[in-house]
Write a protein that holds these residues in place. Structure first.
Motif, PDB file in Angstrom:
ATOM      1  N   ALA A 356      99.280  28.781  70.094  1.00 17.68           N
ATOM      2  CA  ALA A 356      97.783  29.065  71.176  1.00 17.68           C
ATOM      3  C   ALA A 356      98.308  29.597  72.760  1.00 17.68           C
ATOM      4  CB  ALA A 356      97.141  27.567  70.548  1.00 17.68           C
ATOM      5  N   GLN A 357      97.452  29.956  72.974  1.00 21.10           N
ATOM      6  CA  GLN A 357      97.501  30.753  74.588  1.00 21.10           C
ATOM      7  C   GLN A 357      97.144  30.078  75.055  1.00 21.10           C
ATOM      8  OE1 GLN A 357      97.662  35.136  74.409  1.00 21.10           O
ATOM      9  NE2 GLN A 357      97.847  35.180  71.963  1.00 21.10           N
ATOM     10  N   VAL A 369      91.761  33.458  73.429  1.00 23.68           N
ATOM     11  CA  VAL A 369      92.303  33.701  74.306  1.00 23.68           C
ATOM     12  C   VAL A 369      92.805  35.602  74.100  1.00 23.68           C
ATOM     13  CG1 VAL A 369      91.367  32.119  76.143  1.00 23.68           C
ATOM     14  CG2 VAL A 369      93.216  33.296  75.134  1.00 23.68           C
ATOM     15  N   ASP A 370      92.430  36.392  75.189  1.00 25.64           N
ATOM     16  CA  ASP A 370      93.458  37.645  75.050  1.00 25.64           C
ATOM     17  C   ASP A 370      94.697  37.799  76.212  1.00 25.64           C
ATOM     18  OD1 ASP A 370      94.692  39.961  75.215  1.00 25.64           O
ATOM     19  OD2 ASP A 370      93.340  41.231  74.645  1.00 25.64           O
ATOM     20  N   THR A 371      95.393  37.143  76.004  1.00 21.08           N
ATOM     21  CA  THR A 371      96.048  36.776  77.269  1.00 21.08           C
ATOM     22  C   THR A 371      96.645  38.205  78.182  1.00 21.08           C
ATOM     23  OG1 THR A 371      97.089  34.830  77.077  1.00 21.08           O
ATOM     24  CG2 THR A 371      97.701  35.564  78.625  1.00 21.08           C
ATOM     25  N   ALA A 372      96.924  38.897  77.274  1.00 26.27           N
ATOM     26  CA  ALA A 372      97.341  40.313  77.598  1.00 26.27           C
ATOM     27  C   ALA A 372      96.485  41.213  78.720  1.00 26.27           C
ATOM     28  CB  ALA A 372      97.674  41.177  76.384  1.00 26.27           C
ATOM     29  N   TYR A 469     103.640  25.378  74.097  1.00 25.98           N
ATOM     30  CA  TYR A 469     104.363  25.722  74.095  1.00 25.98           C
ATOM     31  C   TYR A 469     104.431  27.349  75.644  1.00 25.98           C
ATOM     32  CZ  TYR A 469     108.498  22.683  72.137  1.00 25.98           C
ATOM     33  OH  TYR A 469     109.426  22.260  72.118  1.00 25.98           O
ATOM     34  N   ASN A 470     103.089  27.821  75.155  1.00 26.44           N
ATOM     35  CA  ASN A 470     102.523  29.272  75.263  1.00 26.44           C
ATOM     36  C   ASN A 470     101.464  29.094  76.754  1.00 26.44           C
ATOM     37  OD1 ASN A 470     104.247  30.075  74.297  1.00 26.44           O
ATOM     38  ND2 ASN A 470     102.578  30.112  72.066  1.00 26.44           N
ATOM     39  N   ALA A 481      87.768  27.315  83.217  1.00 26.93           N
ATOM     40  CA  ALA A 481      87.322  28.625  82.246  1.00 26.93           C
ATOM     41  C   ALA A 481      89.302  28.645  82.162  1.00 26.93           C
ATOM     42  CB  ALA A 481      87.003  29.739  83.436  1.00 26.93           C
ATOM     43  N   PRO A 482      89.287  29.240  80.263  1.00 23.85           N
ATOM     44  CA  PRO A 482      90.397  29.726  80.192  1.00 23.85           C
ATOM     45  C   PRO A 482      91.032  30.950  81.102  1.00 23.85           C
ATOM     46  CG  PRO A 482      89.475  29.530  78.028  1.00 23.85           C
ATOM     47  CD  PRO A 482      88.114  28.735  79.586  1.00 23.85           C
ATOM     48  N   GLU A 483      90.505  32.480  80.969  1.00 22.43           N
ATOM     49  CA  GLU A 483      91.256  33.553  81.750  1.00 22.43           C
ATOM     50  C   GLU A 483      91.233  33.068  83.639  1.00 22.43           C
ATOM     51  OE1 GLU A 483      88.409  33.293  79.785  1.00 22.43           O
ATOM     52  OE2 GLU A 483      89.499  34.529  77.879  1.00 22.43           O
ATOM     53  N   ASP A 484      90.738  31.641  84.139  1.00 27.56           N
ATOM     54  CA  ASP A 484      91.598  31.647  85.328  1.00 27.56           C
ATOM     55  C   ASP A 484      91.684  30.943  85.046  1.00 27.56           C
ATOM     56  OD1 ASP A 484      88.589  32.807  86.388  1.00 27.56           O
ATOM     57  OD2 ASP A 484      87.644  30.738  86.694  1.00 27.56           O
TER      58      ASP A 484
END
Length: 885
Positions: A356-357, A369-372, A469-470, A481-484
């Motif tokens: 999980a990211q 999410v799209d971490t990259a 871990y990620n 918020a995830p992206e934040d």
């Protein structure tokens, strides 16, 4: 989740071994007219218990000047050397001798096979029958002579020259290494699985013991390979480094992707990395997002009853084939699911996504999410601070919480104890710099950030109890918020880089918060016998667990731009896995100069696979991938035990010879990447960057508390302050990589109301114990000034940062005089005994007069810090450094 206590054990074997004999090599000279004799070298072999005198060794060689490489393809290639007369030439070093010529192969390489009598030789490559264009070791134009030894009875030696790299490989000391496989016919070989095809010859131009071959000509698809030695199938290695083992599968993701084969001659491990660069789409496990659909994948080796629930709907997952993975289950869910929570289930039990990211705190749910795709707030990454050699690093360990949580940090209230608090600039306390500005003033080059991924306990806690871990730890975040949250962590890394500081993550892949973290997926994540002291050690001996760790490491390098990793209890891990992780990342991200190091012990448990784990004795095999270890032996020699009240060298007792050996970077007896029979040998570093030198870290009593617990008094200006400066001065003038614990530079103490017991293990102590109190920088300003000056001196003095085993042995000598240690070092490999730096570590209560080599010398560091003085007197309880003008 409830907070969970675990005791961190740090007690590696610290015994010392006897000194080896000193061996004198034979000398071979040549009288080639164009030669420039190479200066003699001096080798000093040292071990921890007994100081061994150095012996001067003369060496001869040939150095030839070279013109720039010719544009035209060569019409002739020859092997001038000291064996030419033995093969029928009129004299040695004859570039136009017919018997020394190589033959061009169909693939463009040049090849020769010569019958040579027993002996030691040197040679080079000459192009077009003259010395105008010539190449030496590593393919360097006009470079050093290449050494070759033929055993008793003589042998036929094969030579292969690559005109693109100018590297020549011979099979005398090491048979020709070939990457054989089912792809070779497409690379100019006559057939697949050809051990004799020179097109896929692997080379080791740097002499590290790791042979590589890289190409972009293998088409997209699934392929297999093995490594062969000597251009025959008589000796070959397959999966896991097994002789005659199984084929090694690999996948080329697209036509034109670069594929790199890497073979470690010491471990026989062969790895293959194929990608389109660091920006290629990941094809891995977890939740892989696109705007039209998300692919969910999980490893489930024990059950096919696997599902994922997202948006209130449960989707059954089916077995799928994925290169590099086994027992993977997958479901593709259409629609734009960004920021949607999802829940994996195995046998009807909710389980977390190990990949999980982003997660929903306090649950087993991941978040899509799209971490990259999340860019730093600046819109792009700042250039990474340069690191020419890893020995140039000065590492500073800190906790995201402890470093700024106290109001004296000057950090905005909302950022205290948070990721962005670490990088807020312009902060002060009563006129002195704090936070990141303090780090810049101190002069460190990297921060070692204590666990910053999602962990199970609540702060204050150091976080050595991982869950995800990620995912960045939410307690260190200002956002929900995830992206934040993703951007916040990236902004932190980016800000460190913009301020000239690299970021090393402290990672805890050796265990999880509880066994239930992964246990409901499969028990195969965990070892049968606990090795971590926490009851739930991870088993990276399982290939899918090892792959999970590698994928997690890549996630942080690729998506968060971090610069390296410190492995907590690295001794739980197999050293071959550690090699593979580092090798993969160094190969995939060659521009990063990543650092890898860890603790070479476990949690104090007996391990039936001890010899296969990361230990001092297996560190040499990790030298080619720059994987190092915390030098607990040297730490104890300097300070004494971690939590007892007896000081070692810094208190004027202990074993000064052990300190002398540690100052040389704890080198192995021989320059070899083979593992050692003594797993706890203090002589473990085949490269100086493999020893992480320190006297204090988050565990146990910090440096000042150790000193006062052992009877040191007087604060910064008294005996205690002197001892502190002596200890860190010894570390900062030793070969290797120094590590400083947060606050040591101004006598941080974790003792409150005389409570040393809490200070010995303060992993979950309140802020009154662990928080950095910035007023200490004012109270103990003289200590800070010393640390700053000693770091500046180290960074400005090349002789304190030697980079190879041979440099340590040729350019450095140590001497023990009573309790005092003297090191003499040359920064010039061409003049190894013309010393330009002298370091004197004097732990006694009286001044010491040192005898300096001839020349004009200046004292540049004394007990107070930077100075510029004459004379030979060295302060008591101090490190004194002299440099030649």
């Amino acid at each position: 989740m409830s907070r969970r206590l675990f005791w961190r054990i740090r007690s590696p074997h610290t015994g010392f071994r006897s000194a080896p004999s000193v061996r004198t090599p034979s000398v071979h000279t040549s009288s080639v007219p164009l030669a420039s004799p190479r200066a003699g070298s001096r080798t000093a072999l040292r071990r921890a218990a007994i100081l061994v005198a150095s012996v001067a060794l003369l060496g001869g060689g040939v150095t030839l000047s070279a013109s720039p490489a010719l544009a035209a393809a060569p019409t002739a290639v020859s092997l001038p050397g000291t064996f030419d007369s033995a093969i029928g030439c009129s004299a040695d070093w004859q570039p136009d001798c017919a018997q020394a010529q190589l033959t061009r192969q169909a693939d463009g390489r040049w090849k020769a096979s010569l019958s040579l009598p027993a002996g030691s030789y040197t040679y080079k490559i000459a192009v077009n029958g003259s010395w105008t264009e010539n190449y030496g070791s590593g393919g360097v134009p006009g470079g050093a002579n290449i050494s070759l030894t033929v055993p008793s009875g003589g042998e036929r030696v094969g030579f292969v020259y690559d005109p693109d790299t100018h590297v020549v490989t011979d099979n005398s000391a090491m048979p020709v290494v070939t990457a054989a496989g089912d792809y070779q016919s497409g690379l100019g070989c006559a057939a697949n699985w050809s051990a004799g095809c020179t097109a896929t010859t692997m080379t080791d131009p740097d002499g590290t013991g790791v042979y590589t071959y890289s190409t972009t000509a293998i088409p997209a698809g699934d392929w297999n390979t093995k490594v062969t030695l000597g251009q025959t199938w008589g000796t070959n290695y397959g999966a896991g480094g097994v002789a005659g083992g199984a084929d090694i599968p690999f996948t080329v993701p697209a036509d034109g992707a670069r594929t790199t084969f890497s073979y470690n001659a010491a471990t026989h491990l062969m790895t293959v990395v194929s990608n389109q660069g660091a920006t290629a789409p990941l094809d891995t496990l977890g939740a892989l997002y696109t705007s039209s659909a998300t692919t969910f994948r999980i490893w489930s080796p024990d059950s096919s009853n696997v599902s994922v629930t997202v948006g209130g709907t449960s989707h059954p997952m089916t077995a799928t084939t994925l290169g590099g993975y086994t027992d993977v289950y997958q479901a593709v869910v259409s629609g734009d699911l960004k920021d949607q929570p999802y829940q994996f289930s195995v046998n009807g039990v909710a389980v977390p996504d190990p990949y999980a990211q982003m997660v929903k705190p306090g649950t087993t749910q991941g978040v899509v999410v799209d971490t990259a795709a999340v860019a730093p707030s600046s819109g792009g990454w700042a250039p990474r601070p340069a690191l020419v050699n890893r020995e140039d690093a000065v590492v500073y360990e800190l906790s995201a919480h402890d470093f700024t949580i106290d109001p004296s940090s000057g950090v905005d209230a909302a950022k205290r104890g948070k990721f962005l608090g670490l990088v807020q600039t312009g902060t002060t306390y009563n006129g002195v710099k704090t936070g990141i500005d303090h780090l810049k003033e101190l002069g460190v080059t990297a921060v070692q950030l204590m666990p910053s991924f999602d962990f199970g306990s609540t702060v204050p806690n150091w976080g050595y109890d991982p869950v995800d871990y990620n995912t960045p730890e939410e307690q260190y975040s200002q956002f929900t918020a995830p992206e934040d949250r993703i951007r916040e962590y990236k902004d932190m890394v980016d800000a460190f880089h913009r301020n000239g500081i690299r970021v090393i993550m402290d990672v805890v892949y050796n265990h999880t918060y509880t066994k239930s973290v992964f246990g409901n997926i499969t028990g195969k994540y965990y070892t049968g016998t606990d090795l971590s002291g926490t009851g739930d050690s991870i088993d990276d001996g399982n290939p899918m667990v090892s792959r999970m760790i590698q994928d997690s490491l890549e996630h942080w390098v690729r998506d968060y731009d971090v610069d390296g990793f410190r492995f907590d209890l690295a001794g739980v891990h197999y050293y071959k896995d550690a090699y593979n992780w580092a090798n993969y990342l160094q190969t995939t991200y060659p521009d990063r100069d990543l650092m890898f190091y860890g603790e070479p012990w476990n949690g104090g448990a007996g391990d039936p696979n001890e010899a296969q784990k990361v230990r001092y004795g297996t560190l040499p095999a990790l030298a080619p991938v720059h994987f190092g270890a915390f030098n607990g032996v040297y730490r104890d020699a300097i300070r004494g035990g971690t939590n007892d009240n007896v000081m070692g060298f810094m208190g004027g007792s202990g074993n000064p010879s052990a300190v002398a050996f540690g100052m040389t970077g704890s080198p192995t007896d021989a320059d070899s990447t083979g593992t050692l029979s003594d797993l706890w040998t203090p002589a473990f570093a085949d490269r100086p960057d493999q020893t992480m030198n320190y006297v204090s870290i988050h565990d146990n009593l910090d440096l000042y508390d150790k000193i006062t617990y052992s009877g040191g008094t007087g604060g910064a200006t008294g005996t205690a302050g002197r001892i502190d400066r002596l200890a860190v001065g010894t570390v900062l003038t030793s070969q290797g990589v120094p590590v400083i614990a947060e606050g040591d530079e101004f006598l941080r103490s974790k003792v409150v109301n005389g409570d040393y017991d809490t200070a010995k293990n303060s992993y979950n102590a309140p802020d009154s114990v662990n928080a950095i109190h910035w007023g200490d920088k004012i109270t103990n300003a003289s200590i800070f000034a010393y640390y700053r000056d000693a770091i500046a001196l180290r960074r400005a003095t090349a002789s304190l940062r030697l980079t190879t085993w041979s440099a340590i042995h040729n350019q450095m000598t140590t001497q023990v005089d009573g309790s005092t240690v003297i090191a003499r070092i040359s920064s010039d490999p061409g003049a190894p005994t013309t010393y330009d730096t002298v370091v004197v570590a004097n732990p006694t209560a009286g001044a010491y007069n040192v005898t300096l080599p001839s020349g004009t010398w200046t004292k540049v560091l004394d007990a107070s810090g930077a100075t510029s003085a004459t004379g030979t007197s060295c302060d008591p309880r101090a490190v004194t450094v002299f440099t030649r003008s």
